[in-house]
Motif scaffolding. Sequence first.
Motif, PDB file in Angstrom:
ATOM      1  N   TYR A 589       3.385   1.643 -12.089  1.00  0.00           N
ATOM      2  CA  TYR A 589       3.985   0.812 -13.130  1.00  0.00           C
ATOM      3  C   TYR A 589       3.594   1.333 -14.504  1.00  0.00           C
ATOM      4  CZ  TYR A 589       4.978  -3.447 -15.844  1.00  0.00           C
ATOM      5  OH  TYR A 589       5.454  -4.352 -16.759  1.00  0.00           O
ATOM      6  N   SER A 590       4.582   1.442 -15.395  1.00  0.00           N
ATOM      7  CA  SER A 590       4.323   1.877 -16.761  1.00  0.00           C
ATOM      8  C   SER A 590       4.236   0.635 -17.650  1.00  0.00           C
ATOM      9  CB  SER A 590       5.448   2.801 -17.238  1.00  0.00           C
ATOM     10  OG  SER A 590       5.240   3.168 -18.580  1.00  0.00           O
ATOM     11  N   SER A 591       3.049   0.411 -18.248  1.00  0.00           N
ATOM     12  CA  SER A 591       2.824  -0.797 -19.040  1.00  0.00           C
ATOM     13  C   SER A 591       3.619  -0.757 -20.334  1.00  0.00           C
ATOM     14  CB  SER A 591       1.325  -0.945 -19.344  1.00  0.00           C
ATOM     15  OG  SER A 591       1.105  -2.010 -20.243  1.00  0.00           O
ATOM     16  N   ASN A 592       4.298  -1.858 -20.650  1.00  0.00           N
ATOM     17  CA  ASN A 592       5.070  -1.932 -21.891  1.00  0.00           C
ATOM     18  C   ASN A 592       4.155  -2.093 -23.098  1.00  0.00           C
ATOM     19  OD1 ASN A 592       7.656  -2.328 -23.400  1.00  0.00           O
ATOM     20  ND2 ASN A 592       6.774  -4.355 -23.749  1.00  0.00           N
ATOM     21  N   SER A 593       3.026  -2.794 -22.928  1.00  0.00           N
ATOM     22  CA  SER A 593       2.144  -3.078 -24.064  1.00  0.00           C
ATOM     23  C   SER A 593       1.215  -1.913 -24.391  1.00  0.00           C
ATOM     24  CB  SER A 593       1.318  -4.337 -23.780  1.00  0.00           C
ATOM     25  OG  SER A 593       0.553  -4.165 -22.588  1.00  0.00           O
ATOM     26  N   THR A 594       0.692  -1.214 -23.374  1.00  0.00           N
ATOM     27  CA  THR A 594      -0.277  -0.142 -23.631  1.00  0.00           C
ATOM     28  C   THR A 594       0.283   1.246 -23.372  1.00  0.00           C
ATOM     29  OG1 THR A 594      -1.149  -0.164 -21.367  1.00  0.00           O
ATOM     30  CG2 THR A 594      -2.118  -1.726 -22.936  1.00  0.00           C
ATOM     31  N   GLY A 595       1.338   1.354 -22.597  1.00  0.00           N
ATOM     32  CA  GLY A 595       1.872   2.657 -22.243  1.00  0.00           C
ATOM     33  C   GLY A 595       1.107   3.338 -21.131  1.00  0.00           C
ATOM     34  N   ALA A 596       0.105   2.647 -20.554  1.00  0.00           N
ATOM     35  CA  ALA A 596      -0.712   3.245 -19.497  1.00  0.00           C
ATOM     36  C   ALA A 596       0.062   3.264 -18.183  1.00  0.00           C
ATOM     37  CB  ALA A 596      -2.010   2.466 -19.331  1.00  0.00           C
ATOM     38  N   LEU A 597      -0.292   4.218 -17.316  1.00  0.00           N
ATOM     39  CA  LEU A 597       0.252   4.276 -15.958  1.00  0.00           C
ATOM     40  C   LEU A 597      -0.708   3.519 -15.049  1.00  0.00           C
ATOM     41  CD1 LEU A 597       2.314   5.280 -13.902  1.00  0.00           C
ATOM     42  CD2 LEU A 597       0.950   7.369 -13.666  1.00  0.00           C
ATOM     43  N   GLU A 598      -0.207   2.442 -14.440  1.00  0.00           N
ATOM     44  CA  GLU A 598      -1.057   1.563 -13.660  1.00  0.00           C
ATOM     45  C   GLU A 598      -0.722   1.683 -12.176  1.00  0.00           C
ATOM     46  OE1 GLU A 598      -0.240  -2.222 -15.368  1.00  0.00           O
ATOM     47  OE2 GLU A 598      -1.518  -1.893 -17.128  1.00  0.00           O
ATOM     48  N   PHE A 599      -1.758   1.596 -11.336  1.00  0.00           N
ATOM     49  CA  PHE A 599      -1.610   1.706  -9.887  1.00  0.00           C
ATOM     50  C   PHE A 599      -1.977   0.362  -9.251  1.00  0.00           C
ATOM     51  CE2 PHE A 599      -2.380   5.868 -11.559  1.00  0.00           C
ATOM     52  CZ  PHE A 599      -1.606   6.730 -10.803  1.00  0.00           C
ATOM     53  N   TYR A 600      -1.038  -0.176  -8.452  1.00  0.00           N
ATOM     54  CA  TYR A 600      -1.249  -1.458  -7.783  1.00  0.00           C
ATOM     55  C   TYR A 600      -1.216  -1.250  -6.273  1.00  0.00           C
ATOM     56  CZ  TYR A 600      -0.509  -3.977 -12.175  1.00  0.00           C
ATOM     57  OH  TYR A 600      -0.618  -4.470 -13.442  1.00  0.00           O
ATOM     58  N   LYS A 601      -2.223  -1.812  -5.576  1.00  0.00           N
ATOM     59  CA  LYS A 601      -2.252  -1.787  -4.105  1.00  0.00           C
ATOM     60  C   LYS A 601      -2.086  -3.219  -3.597  1.00  0.00           C
ATOM     61  CE  LYS A 601      -3.131  -0.503   0.166  1.00  0.00           C
ATOM     62  NZ  LYS A 601      -3.133  -1.836   0.795  1.00  0.00           N
ATOM     63  N   GLN A 602      -0.972  -3.452  -2.831  1.00  0.00           N
ATOM     64  CA  GLN A 602      -0.678  -4.784  -2.304  1.00  0.00           C
ATOM     65  C   GLN A 602      -0.673  -5.819  -3.430  1.00  0.00           C
ATOM     66  OE1 GLN A 602       0.077  -3.136   0.803  1.00  0.00           O
ATOM     67  NE2 GLN A 602      -0.367  -5.176   1.573  1.00  0.00           N
ATOM     68  N   GLY A 603      -0.121  -5.458  -4.603  1.00  0.00           N
ATOM     69  CA  GLY A 603      -0.008  -6.392  -5.715  1.00  0.00           C
ATOM     70  C   GLY A 603      -1.249  -6.520  -6.573  1.00  0.00           C
ATOM     71  N   LEU A 604      -2.337  -5.767  -6.305  1.00  0.00           N
ATOM     72  CA  LEU A 604      -3.577  -5.849  -7.077  1.00  0.00           C
ATOM     73  C   LEU A 604      -3.824  -4.514  -7.771  1.00  0.00           C
ATOM     74  CD1 LEU A 604      -6.136  -7.526  -7.752  1.00  0.00           C
ATOM     75  CD2 LEU A 604      -7.203  -6.486  -5.758  1.00  0.00           C
ATOM     76  N   LYS A 605      -4.102  -4.586  -9.119  1.00  0.00           N
ATOM     77  CA  LYS A 605      -4.332  -3.359  -9.876  1.00  0.00           C
ATOM     78  C   LYS A 605      -5.609  -2.674  -9.384  1.00  0.00           C
ATOM     79  CE  LYS A 605      -3.642  -3.318 -14.331  1.00  0.00           C
ATOM     80  NZ  LYS A 605      -3.849  -3.494 -15.785  1.00  0.00           N
ATOM     81  N   ARG A 606      -5.499  -1.358  -9.086  1.00  0.00           N
ATOM     82  CA  ARG A 606      -6.627  -0.591  -8.584  1.00  0.00           C
ATOM     83  C   ARG A 606      -7.104   0.490  -9.551  1.00  0.00           C
ATOM     84  NH1 ARG A 606      -8.930  -3.385  -4.409  1.00  0.00           N
ATOM     85  NH2 ARG A 606      -7.302  -4.182  -3.040  1.00  0.00           N
TER      86      ARG A 606
END
Length: 734
Positions: A589-606
């Motif tokens: 997921y690409s964050s709209n507020s920070t621009g960071a690339l985020e990784f989620y496992k089963q709906g939880l940010k890892r």
Amino acid sequence: MRTFFFIFFVALGLVLPTGYGLYAQTLRGFNYQAVARDDLGNLLENQNITVEIDIRQGNQAGAVIYEETHNLSTNNFGLFTLVIGKGTTTTGIFDTIDWSTDDYFLGVTLDGTFMGASELEGVPFSKIATDMNLGHLKDVDAVSPANGHVLKFNGSDWVPLDDENTTYSAGVGLSLLGTTFSADDNSPTNEIQILSLSGNTLSLSNGGGTVNLPAGTVYTAGTGISVAGTVISNTGDTNPADDITNTTAAGGDLSGTYPNPSVAGLQGVALSAASPNNNQVLKYNGAAWAPANDNNTTYSAGAGLSLAGTTFSAADISPTNEIQTLSLAGSMLSLSNGGGTVNLPSGTSSQWTTAGANIYYNGGKVGIGDATPVATLTVGNGDKFQVDGAEGDLTFSDDAASIQFPSASTGNSPMIYMFSSGSSNATRMVISHSPSFPTWGLEYKDTTDIFYLRTNASRRFAFRLSPGYMGIGVEDPVFPIDMQGRIRIRSTGSINNSPGIWFSNQTNTFDRAFLGMSKPDSTVGIYSQHLGKWAVEFELMREPRIGVNIKPGSPPRSEIHIMHTNFGGSNDGLRIQNEGPNSHYWNLYSSNSTGALEFYKQGLKRATINPTSGAYTAVSDERLKTEIQPLSEVLPSVLQLQAKTYLFTDSLEDRRYTGFMAQELQKLFPQFVYYGGDNQQFFTVDYAGMSVIALKAIQEQQTLIEQQKEELTEQAQLIQTLIQRIEALEGQKK
């Protein structure tokens, strides 16, 4: 918790006792083999486990008709093997299960945890016997024959019995020589009758009767017969395709082709090809019916004979009632075998007028099978109309002519039938191109209820009437539209009328989606009527690109371009999911507020990748952790680590790397070495986690340094004290 993973079944082996019969079988068990792992995927090696096996009838949630328990141990690979049917029974009796009456499902429970039930697709036993016996033959008793037995009819069935000698005698009209019966009257010429005509009285001698011939007899054609002048022709069976010919293959107990097929068996039991000797009979020798000496001959009366005890009698002993053949040539009526010939008088009451070879009715209206014709030509009952000739053409010279039918009594009454009677007919052409192309046109296949548009070589289009399916290049369609090959949908150049397919809702009241071109000549996409935009687009004019949820008018900017929603990364962005029973998945997921690339496992940010520095940060929130304990001393193990440089065997560049060997690291810090997952082949190392160990080692080393500093300080003070004492002693000596 332990998790049970199926690996394979070992040939569901059938174990039957020696000498089992066709109808009595005992299934003693079948093998089952699998591998056990824990919830982390690690093998349960050399461990004691309890496996419960149950058999469920009908479906996965069906009644448990049998259950057993196995206490066993896994081997070095976590593998265990058991025989279903030989465990400790807790419910039912395994040997009494009737496997042929229903579907059965196998349930498995490991150490108290139910792992699910699956259908026994490969049947571990024979549900029915495949070997033929006499019980499968019509009117033949199931009793097995013994050597020398013959088949005897007991009034209801053919039964294998011992041979018995029977003495037969000839009755009236027959003579017996050895085992051969002969008719006393075997002459075909001594029962002749004489046909005679006196006026219009036709008589047959020897009591054959007398009939009066009507004057001016008019002959009318009945079913299957046509009359043309003095010629009577057969029009009943004119289809040679349903006749037995010299090339027709025989079936059943016959083999070869007609008219001389061979008898290969009797009621499915093989018939020996050996030539019989005089007075031999067919006897069952344990494998086939074969010629053998007769010591139990049984005779039966055929047509024209009767049997009383052992005496045969001829039903027909009269020499004066033999059949003769009647024939007509012109007006000459003849009886075969010397029966005579008479000249029939010509009729005088015909309603037809002849002119050369033509015949017509003077009243102006002609009725065929109809006594009151209302049209120029009226056809009544029977076969209505036939056109004979080299081509069989029927021509309407009036360019406004048509074929009309009266209004039907009901709305679904057919006007034209493909066949007049019967419920099953051979495949046939309904409409053909011409005599030169008889197999081009419309064909109907009765056995499958399918119409075909075909050529001489193949069937191009199929219309399966019952389910309403159409096939294109497919002879037996199984979908509403079933086709073989490509389909082309042309563009008009207008986006409002671009080529594609609309999909509507269940009630056909609202268009849900469109699959087609999102730009008239360059892009294919899927349009969502609900969202009001193209959900997926495929760029075709440049290098292949796929766009998901792209803004209208903005083409995909990379090979895969996904524009996700701004609701949060737990269920948005790009998801990668395993189809296995655990359904594990990741979201990028690409964050709209920070621009960071985020990784989620089963709906939880890892984890997160910083948009500026590219730094990778992993989740470490205390709220996500449990069983928190201080880390024990690590410095002695750290000092044993062997850092090395190396090349990777599959590297495309000559670059050396620095790190540890996973197998060596596992002995000192196993928590940083991982070996698991689907199709795992190699070890992996958590180098990021090792930084914590490095910091802990530094802390321990700093503690040692502080201790050593204190010890040095104490030693320095002690040395200073010693020096002072030495100096004092030296001063005293002076």
